[in-house]
Design an enzyme around this catalytic site. Structure first.
Site, PDB file in Angstrom:
ATOM      1  N   ASP A  34       0.851  -1.188   0.000  1.00 35.36           N
ATOM      2  CA  ASP A  34       0.000   0.000   0.000  1.00 35.36           C
ATOM      3  C   ASP A  34       0.888   1.239   0.000  1.00 35.36           C
ATOM      4  OD1 ASP A  34      -3.234   0.366   1.009  1.00 35.36           O
ATOM      5  OD2 ASP A  34      -1.935   2.135   1.023  1.00 35.36           O
ATOM      6  N   THR A  86     -11.705   2.225  -7.289  1.00 33.23           N
ATOM      7  CA  THR A  86     -11.990   2.691  -8.650  1.00 33.23           C
ATOM      8  C   THR A  86     -13.061   3.770  -8.499  1.00 33.23           C
ATOM      9  OG1 THR A  86     -13.442   0.767  -8.802  1.00 33.23           O
ATOM     10  CG2 THR A  86     -11.381   0.671 -10.015  1.00 33.23           C
ATOM     11  N   LYS A 200     -21.134  -8.544 -11.693  1.00 33.68           N
ATOM     12  CA  LYS A 200     -21.029  -7.655 -10.521  1.00 33.68           C
ATOM     13  C   LYS A 200     -21.996  -6.467 -10.653  1.00 33.68           C
ATOM     14  CE  LYS A 200     -19.197  -5.550  -6.930  1.00 33.68           C
ATOM     15  NZ  LYS A 200     -19.240  -6.049  -5.575  1.00 33.68           N
ATOM     16  N   ASN A 204     -25.607  -5.440  -8.408  1.00 31.69           N
ATOM     17  CA  ASN A 204     -25.911  -4.150  -7.778  1.00 31.69           C
ATOM     18  C   ASN A 204     -27.086  -3.455  -8.457  1.00 31.69           C
ATOM     19  OD1 ASN A 204     -24.014  -4.529  -5.839  1.00 31.69           O
ATOM     20  ND2 ASN A 204     -22.466  -3.207  -6.733  1.00 31.69           N
ATOM     21  N   ARG A 207     -30.381  -4.857  -7.119  1.00 34.93           N
ATOM     22  CA  ARG A 207     -30.752  -4.249  -5.822  1.00 34.93           C
ATOM     23  C   ARG A 207     -31.327  -2.846  -6.061  1.00 34.93           C
ATOM     24  NH1 ARG A 207     -30.714  -6.862  -1.038  1.00 34.93           N
ATOM     25  NH2 ARG A 207     -29.855  -5.164   0.201  1.00 34.93           N
ATOM     26  N   HIS A 238     -45.678 -14.581  -0.993  1.00 33.55           N
ATOM     27  CA  HIS A 238     -45.777 -15.365  -2.241  1.00 33.55           C
ATOM     28  C   HIS A 238     -44.408 -16.019  -2.494  1.00 33.55           C
ATOM     29  CE1 HIS A 238     -45.879 -16.176  -6.540  1.00 33.55           C
ATOM     30  NE2 HIS A 238     -47.197 -16.021  -6.509  1.00 33.55           N
ATOM     31  N   ARG A 240     -42.608 -16.634  -5.001  1.00 35.02           N
ATOM     32  CA  ARG A 240     -41.679 -16.120  -6.021  1.00 35.02           C
ATOM     33  C   ARG A 240     -41.561 -14.590  -6.001  1.00 35.02           C
ATOM     34  NH1 ARG A 240     -44.309 -20.247  -7.854  1.00 35.02           N
ATOM     35  NH2 ARG A 240     -45.967 -19.000  -8.779  1.00 35.02           N
ATOM     36  N   CYS A 254     -21.662   1.777  -3.901  1.00 41.42           N
ATOM     37  CA  CYS A 254     -21.845   0.848  -5.016  1.00 41.42           C
ATOM     38  C   CYS A 254     -23.210   0.957  -5.674  1.00 41.42           C
ATOM     39  CB  CYS A 254     -21.667  -0.589  -4.533  1.00 41.42           C
ATOM     40  SG  CYS A 254     -20.133  -0.821  -3.668  1.00 41.42           S
TER      41      CYS A 254
HETATM   42  N1  SAJ Z   1     -31.548  -0.333   0.964  1.00 37.96           N
HETATM   43  C1  SAJ Z   1     -32.886  -0.040   0.907  1.00 37.96           C
HETATM   44  N2  SAJ Z   1     -33.773  -1.085   0.892  1.00 37.96           N
HETATM   45  C2  SAJ Z   1     -33.367  -2.374   0.929  1.00 37.96           C
HETATM   46  C3  SAJ Z   1     -31.987  -2.661   0.985  1.00 37.96           C
HETATM   47  C4  SAJ Z   1     -31.099  -1.605   0.990  1.00 37.96           C
HETATM   48  O1  SAJ Z   1     -33.315   1.120   0.865  1.00 37.96           O
HETATM   49  O2  SAJ Z   1     -34.227  -3.263   0.916  1.00 37.96           O
HETATM   50  C5  SAJ Z   1     -30.571   0.770   0.952  1.00 37.96           C
HETATM   51  C6  SAJ Z   1     -29.677   0.790   2.186  1.00 37.96           C
HETATM   52  O3  SAJ Z   1     -30.286   1.494   3.227  1.00 37.96           O
HETATM   53  C7  SAJ Z   1     -28.435   1.467   1.646  1.00 37.96           C
HETATM   54  C8  SAJ Z   1     -28.367   1.004   0.190  1.00 37.96           C
HETATM   55  O4  SAJ Z   1     -29.664   0.547  -0.115  1.00 37.96           O
HETATM   56  O5  SAJ Z   1     -28.581   2.871   1.672  1.00 37.96           O
HETATM   57  C9  SAJ Z   1     -27.349  -0.062  -0.107  1.00 37.96           C
HETATM   58  O6  SAJ Z   1     -27.298  -1.039   0.928  1.00 37.96           O
HETATM   59  P1  SAJ Z   1     -27.030  -2.588   0.670  1.00 37.96           P
HETATM   60  O7  SAJ Z   1     -26.936  -3.243   1.980  1.00 37.96           O
HETATM   61  O8  SAJ Z   1     -28.060  -3.125  -0.257  1.00 37.96           O
HETATM   62  O9  SAJ Z   1     -25.672  -2.608  -0.136  1.00 37.96           O
HETATM   63  P2  SAJ Z   1     -24.148  -2.123   0.120  1.00 37.96           P
HETATM   64  O10 SAJ Z   1     -23.902  -0.922  -0.746  1.00 37.96           O
HETATM   65  O11 SAJ Z   1     -23.828  -1.987   1.555  1.00 37.96           O
HETATM   66  O12 SAJ Z   1     -23.355  -3.357  -0.484  1.00 37.96           O
HETATM   67  C10 SAJ Z   1     -23.641  -3.758  -1.821  1.00 37.96           C
HETATM   68  C11 SAJ Z   1     -23.866  -5.259  -1.818  1.00 37.96           C
HETATM   69  N3  SAJ Z   1     -24.402  -5.679  -3.090  1.00 37.96           N
HETATM   70  C12 SAJ Z   1     -25.472  -6.474  -3.161  1.00 37.96           C
HETATM   71  O13 SAJ Z   1     -26.106  -6.842  -2.203  1.00 37.96           O
HETATM   72  C13 SAJ Z   1     -25.841  -6.881  -4.540  1.00 37.96           C
HETATM   73  C14 SAJ Z   1     -22.559  -5.976  -1.560  1.00 37.96           C
HETATM   74  O14 SAJ Z   1     -22.728  -7.376  -1.684  1.00 37.96           O
HETATM   75  C15 SAJ Z   1     -21.491  -5.518  -2.562  1.00 37.96           C
HETATM   76  O15 SAJ Z   1     -20.241  -6.122  -2.286  1.00 37.96           O
HETATM   77  C16 SAJ Z   1     -21.331  -4.026  -2.442  1.00 37.96           C
HETATM   78  O16 SAJ Z   1     -22.606  -3.401  -2.686  1.00 37.96           O
HETATM   79  C17 SAJ Z   1     -20.301  -3.577  -3.469  1.00 37.96           C
HETATM   80  O17 SAJ Z   1     -19.180  -3.265  -3.048  1.00 37.96           O
HETATM   81  O18 SAJ Z   1     -20.593  -3.634  -4.668  1.00 37.96           O
END
Ligand code: SAJ
Length: 410
Positions: A34, A86, A200, A204, A207, A238, A240, A254
């Site tokens: 680092d 990044t 990846k 994200n 979500r 449900h 599904r 992310c």
């Molecule tokens: N959030 C909601 N509603 C939900 C879930 C989350 O409003 O039902 C909000 C949270 O409050 C937060 C944001 O979304 O503000 C993101 O939170 P998160 O827990 O969903 O995700 P991160 O950013 O902490 O981590 C994510 C994760 N990605 C996924 O779940 C697909 C993690 O696995 C990844 O490693 C990370 O992004 C990354 O580095 O890409």
């Protein structure tokens, strides 16, 4: 067995835990690199530069094994693992740290070495990097294995989440699978590097879009005067259906950012774009609903506490947190104080919870930290309104004259 030497470039939230987990295998000799001298000094002194659940235990074990070193100077290895940031602004990954890492590897690389990129990059950038490495005078293998981490449970995620190994060579993929296998307990799947980068982003994006859907249901529930939390929970019964939770907006480094890589590089991404914009509009929706509640109940609110400024529950990270915009919007009309027991260095001054609540007449709860579930609001008799954007509080925590309302719940 001949030891495998692995140089990990970037000892941050991803690189350091990865390096230490790899060093748990005594057959690996792991060299952490680092640029931050302070970080290296701390590591050499037997101290971790940041806290992460369970990492101290792994570090203690590694220190007894003597197969992990930390330095500001990169050392030659068989495998190089890049875990540098990044920073992704304006819809594209910024490759400056990745390029600097590659440059230092290039000067040491020998034929047959493997370069693993864990940092998140746009698929187009992954293509570019692959091409760049194929032109090196010394033939090396480029592999993309997107990082696995989630603030608050990084070790759990690194060990337990499916790992994607993106390589053009089945033999190299096997080799890298066995390297990760020393700590990954879940499935390790093989594909090519560009597909790995795309996977990846798809994760994200899934979500982001799903949360946007939940957030859109808030406004529908408000129109219908029903409880969105109850409706979502019933819909999720449900087999599904798995609707995510609504909230004040999406933060973190992310989910609100990475999906823009798709939008900026491709056509036909309207669903993704609209979802990102829908999530971005939530702070405004929260403040509008808060103002409407004050008007409807004829309250005289002057001082508001933004309770919880971290982007999500039980973390100290406030990157892209919706709390920032909520506070900015509130400041047009109210005296606002930010409070969060886990966050110290923040965009605004952070006031201790008790002090903030003593002088406030209302609260907008933005982050559902576990400790708020036990907070006794009834001692703050001056509180007229608590607006709970996470639906995590109960009326039993409040004085009878305090009004509790949740986002999307009438
Ligand atoms: N959030 C909601 N509603 C939900 C879930 C989350 O409003 O039902 C909000 C949270 O409050 C937060 C944001 O979304 O503000 C993101 O939170 P998160 O827990 O969903 O995700 P991160 O950013 O902490 O981590 C994510 C994760 N990605 C996924 O779940 C697909 C993690 O696995 C990844 O490693 C990370 O992004 C990354 O580095 O890409």
């Amino acid at each position: 067995m001949k030891p495998v030497t692995i140089s990990v470039l970037g000892l941050g939230y991803i690189g350091l835990p990865t390096a230490l987990l790899l060093a748990q295998n005594k057959n690996n000799f792991v060299q952490g690199f680092d640029l931050d001298q302070k970080k290296i000094k701390k590591l050499k002194g037997g101290k971790l530069p940041f806290e992460e659940n369970g990492l101290d235990k792994v570090f203690k074990k590694i220190n007894e094994q003597n197969n992990f070193t930390a330095s500001t100077k990169l050392v030659a290895a068989d495998i190089y693992l890049i875990a540098v940031p990044t920073p992704n602004k304006a819809g594209a990954s910024d490759l400056k740290f990745v390029q600097a890492a590659l440059q230092s590897i290039q000067s040491l690389a020998k034929a047959g070495d493997i370069v693993i990129l864990e940092s998140t990059v746009a698929p187009e950038d992954c293509q570019l990097l692959e091409k760049q490495l194929s032109k090196w005078s010394v033939p090396v293998h480029f592999v993309h294995c997107p990082e696995r981490a989630i603030p608050g449970n990084t070790l759990g995620e690194m060990c337990g989440n499916t790992r994607i190994v993106g390589s053009r060579s089945p033999e190299v993929a096997e080799k890298i699978e066995s390297m990760y296998r020393s700590f990954v307990t879940s499935e390790i799947k093989h594909t090519d590097p560009v597909t790995a980068a795309c996977v990846k982003l798809m994760e994200n994006t899934f979500r982001a879009v799903n949360i946007a859907l939940a957030n859109e249901f808030v406004s529908i529930a408000d129109d219908l005067k029903i409880n969105v939390w109850e409706a979502i929970s019933l819909a999720n019964a449900h087999p599904r259906v798995n609707i995510h939770l609504p909230g004040p907006g999406v933060g973190g480094h992310c989910i609100p950012i990475d999906p823009w890589f798709f939008v900026d590089a491709h056509k036909n991404t309207e669903v993704i774009e609209k979802s990102l914009l829908a999530n971005q509009s939530m702070p405004k929706y929260v403040v509008r609903s808060f103002n409407a509640l004050i008007k409807k109940n004829k309250l005289k609110v002057k001082k508001v506490v933004v309770l919880g400024v971290a982007y999500k529950k039980d973390v100290d990270d406030w990157r892209e947190s919706p709390a920032i915009e909520i506070q900015k919007l509130l400041e047009n009309k109210y005296v606002v104080q930010a409070s969060d027991p886990l966050v110290t260095d923040y965009e605004f001054k952070v006031v201790p919870t008790e002090k903030a609540l003593q002088s406030a007449d209302s609260v907008i709860l933005v982050t559902d930290h576990s400790q708020y579930a036990d907070l006794d609001f009834s001692q703050y008799k001056n509180l007229q309104l608590i607006y709970d954007t996470r639906n995590c509080l109960s009326s039993t925590q409040l004085a009878p004259n305090t009004l509790l309302r949740s986002l999307g719940k009438q």
